[in-house]
Motif scaffolding. Structure first.
Motif, mmCIF file in Angstrom:
data_model
loop_
_atom_site.group_PDB
_atom_site.id
_atom_site.type_symbol
_atom_site.label_atom_id
_atom_site.label_comp_id
_atom_site.label_asym_id
_atom_site.label_seq_id
_atom_site.Cartn_x
_atom_site.Cartn_y
_atom_site.Cartn_z
ATOM 1 N N GLU A 132 4.702 6.390 -17.113
ATOM 2 C CA GLU A 132 3.832 6.156 -15.960
ATOM 3 C C GLU A 132 2.779 5.084 -16.227
ATOM 4 O O GLU A 132 2.405 4.336 -15.325
ATOM 5 N N ALA A 133 2.324 4.976 -17.461
ATOM 6 C CA ALA A 133 1.353 3.942 -17.798
ATOM 7 C C ALA A 133 1.980 2.554 -17.710
ATOM 8 O O ALA A 133 1.298 1.568 -17.450
ATOM 9 N N ILE A 134 3.289 2.472 -17.892
ATOM 10 C CA ILE A 134 3.985 1.185 -17.863
ATOM 11 C C ILE A 134 4.513 0.868 -16.468
ATOM 12 O O ILE A 134 4.274 -0.196 -15.921
ATOM 13 N N PHE A 135 5.242 1.812 -15.874
ATOM 14 C CA PHE A 135 5.905 1.563 -14.602
ATOM 15 C C PHE A 135 5.137 2.081 -13.404
ATOM 16 O O PHE A 135 5.536 1.839 -12.265
ATOM 17 N N GLY A 136 4.062 2.791 -13.615
ATOM 18 C CA GLY A 136 3.248 3.297 -12.519
ATOM 19 C C GLY A 136 3.722 4.649 -12.038
ATOM 20 O O GLY A 136 4.863 5.039 -12.234
ATOM 21 N N LYS A 137 2.802 5.346 -11.412
ATOM 22 C CA LYS A 137 3.126 6.652 -10.844
ATOM 23 C C LYS A 137 3.808 6.472 -9.506
ATOM 24 O O LYS A 137 3.543 5.530 -8.778
ATOM 25 N N SER A 138 4.655 7.408 -9.180
ATOM 26 C CA SER A 138 5.296 7.413 -7.876
ATOM 27 C C SER A 138 4.290 7.946 -6.868
ATOM 28 O O SER A 138 3.825 9.068 -6.974
ATOM 29 N N GLN A 139 3.938 7.109 -5.921
ATOM 30 C CA GLN A 139 2.956 7.494 -4.915
ATOM 31 C C GLN A 139 3.658 7.798 -3.601
ATOM 32 O O GLN A 139 4.509 7.032 -3.166
ATOM 33 N N PRO A 140 3.295 8.896 -2.933
ATOM 34 C CA PRO A 140 3.864 9.123 -1.609
ATOM 35 C C PRO A 140 3.396 8.026 -0.661
ATOM 36 O O PRO A 140 2.236 7.645 -0.662
ATOM 37 N N ASN A 141 4.311 7.526 0.116
ATOM 38 C CA ASN A 141 4.017 6.419 1.013
ATOM 39 C C ASN A 141 3.908 6.946 2.434
ATOM 40 O O ASN A 141 4.859 7.505 2.969
ATOM 41 N N GLU A 142 2.737 6.772 3.041
ATOM 42 C CA GLU A 142 2.529 7.264 4.399
ATOM 43 C C GLU A 142 3.395 6.511 5.402
ATOM 44 O O GLU A 142 3.914 7.084 6.336
ATOM 45 N N ASN A 143 3.514 5.212 5.222
ATOM 46 C CA ASN A 143 4.328 4.402 6.127
ATOM 47 C C ASN A 143 5.495 3.870 5.311
ATOM 48 O O ASN A 143 5.426 2.800 4.734
ATOM 49 N N SER A 144 6.599 4.610 5.273
ATOM 50 C CA SER A 144 7.711 4.262 4.392
ATOM 51 C C SER A 144 8.447 3.011 4.822
ATOM 52 O O SER A 144 9.183 2.435 4.046
ATOM 53 N N SER A 145 8.269 2.553 6.061
ATOM 54 C CA SER A 145 8.975 1.344 6.487
ATOM 55 C C SER A 145 8.340 0.092 5.918
ATOM 56 O O SER A 145 8.981 -0.933 5.811
ATOM 57 N N GLU A 146 7.072 0.159 5.517
ATOM 58 C CA GLU A 146 6.414 -0.991 4.918
ATOM 59 C C GLU A 146 6.007 -0.640 3.504
ATOM 60 O O GLU A 146 5.298 0.325 3.270
ATOM 61 N N SER A 147 6.465 -1.443 2.579
ATOM 62 C CA SER A 147 6.147 -1.205 1.180
ATOM 63 C C SER A 147 5.855 -2.528 0.517
ATOM 64 O O SER A 147 6.536 -3.513 0.739
ATOM 65 N N ALA A 148 4.822 -2.555 -0.315
ATOM 66 C CA ALA A 148 4.457 -3.788 -1.001
ATOM 67 C C ALA A 148 5.357 -4.034 -2.193
ATOM 68 O O ALA A 148 5.479 -5.142 -2.662
#
Length: 172
Positions: A132-148
């Motif tokens: 997780e420190a390298i690849f990041g934590k999986s965050q729930p996405n409120e608007n799943s159609s738009e992702s950065a």
């Protein structure tokens, strides 16, 4: 008037043929260079550097072999931030789809892992696992159609001889 049109058409055909031949020569020279061991060593070092700069974790790649539709990586190592092994893969074969990268998608047609070691670990005093420190934590996405971030697609994976270690000291 027809002589001018005929002359222009011949000239256009000649220019098109010359451009086609130049493109074919460039493709063959590029393909030849990518197959050379010294160029592959350089690309291997660049690939490891990109992994290290993107993740902040130590990484190395033993060798790279670019084939017509596949990339073969040997002895791929990705460490965690504590300088322990996170992932080691002896043979990694990837069939990528390169056109999807420009649309912020990573589309891998197939992936083969052979003789891999994966170590997932969380220390007692740390809320995060080592990846997780390298690849990041999986965050729930409120608007799943738009992702950065990137969309990752892997329809076929063949994993053989995987040595998987999971240690969660926080939850025993």
């Amino acid at each position: 008037m027809t002589d001018k049109k005929s002359s222009r058409a011949k000239r256009l055909i000649k220019i098109s043929l010359i451009l086609f031949i130049i493109g074919l020569i460039l493709f063959n020279v590029t393909f030849y260079l990518v197959r050379r061991p010294d160029v592959q060593t350089y690309l291997t070092q660049k690939a490891a550097g990109l992994i290290t700069s993107a993740t902040g974790a130590p990484a190395s790649v033993g060798s790279v072999d670019f084939q017509l539709r596949k990339i073969l990586l040997k002895d791929v190592f990705i460490g965690d931030l504590s300088n322990d092994t996170l992932l080691f893969v002896h043979d990694l074969r990837v069939r990528p789809s390169l056109r999807s990268i420009f649309r912020r998608k990573i589309d891998i047609k197939s992936l083969q892992l052979e003789s891999a070691k994966l170590f997932i670990h969380r220390e007692e005093d740390n809320p995060d696992f080592n990846y997780e420190a390298i690849f990041g934590k999986s965050q729930p996405n409120e608007n799943s159609s738009e992702s950065a971030g990137y969309h990752f697609r892997l329809p076929l994976a063949d994993i053989s001889n995987l040595d998987f270690h999971f240690l969660d000291e926080k939850n025993n």
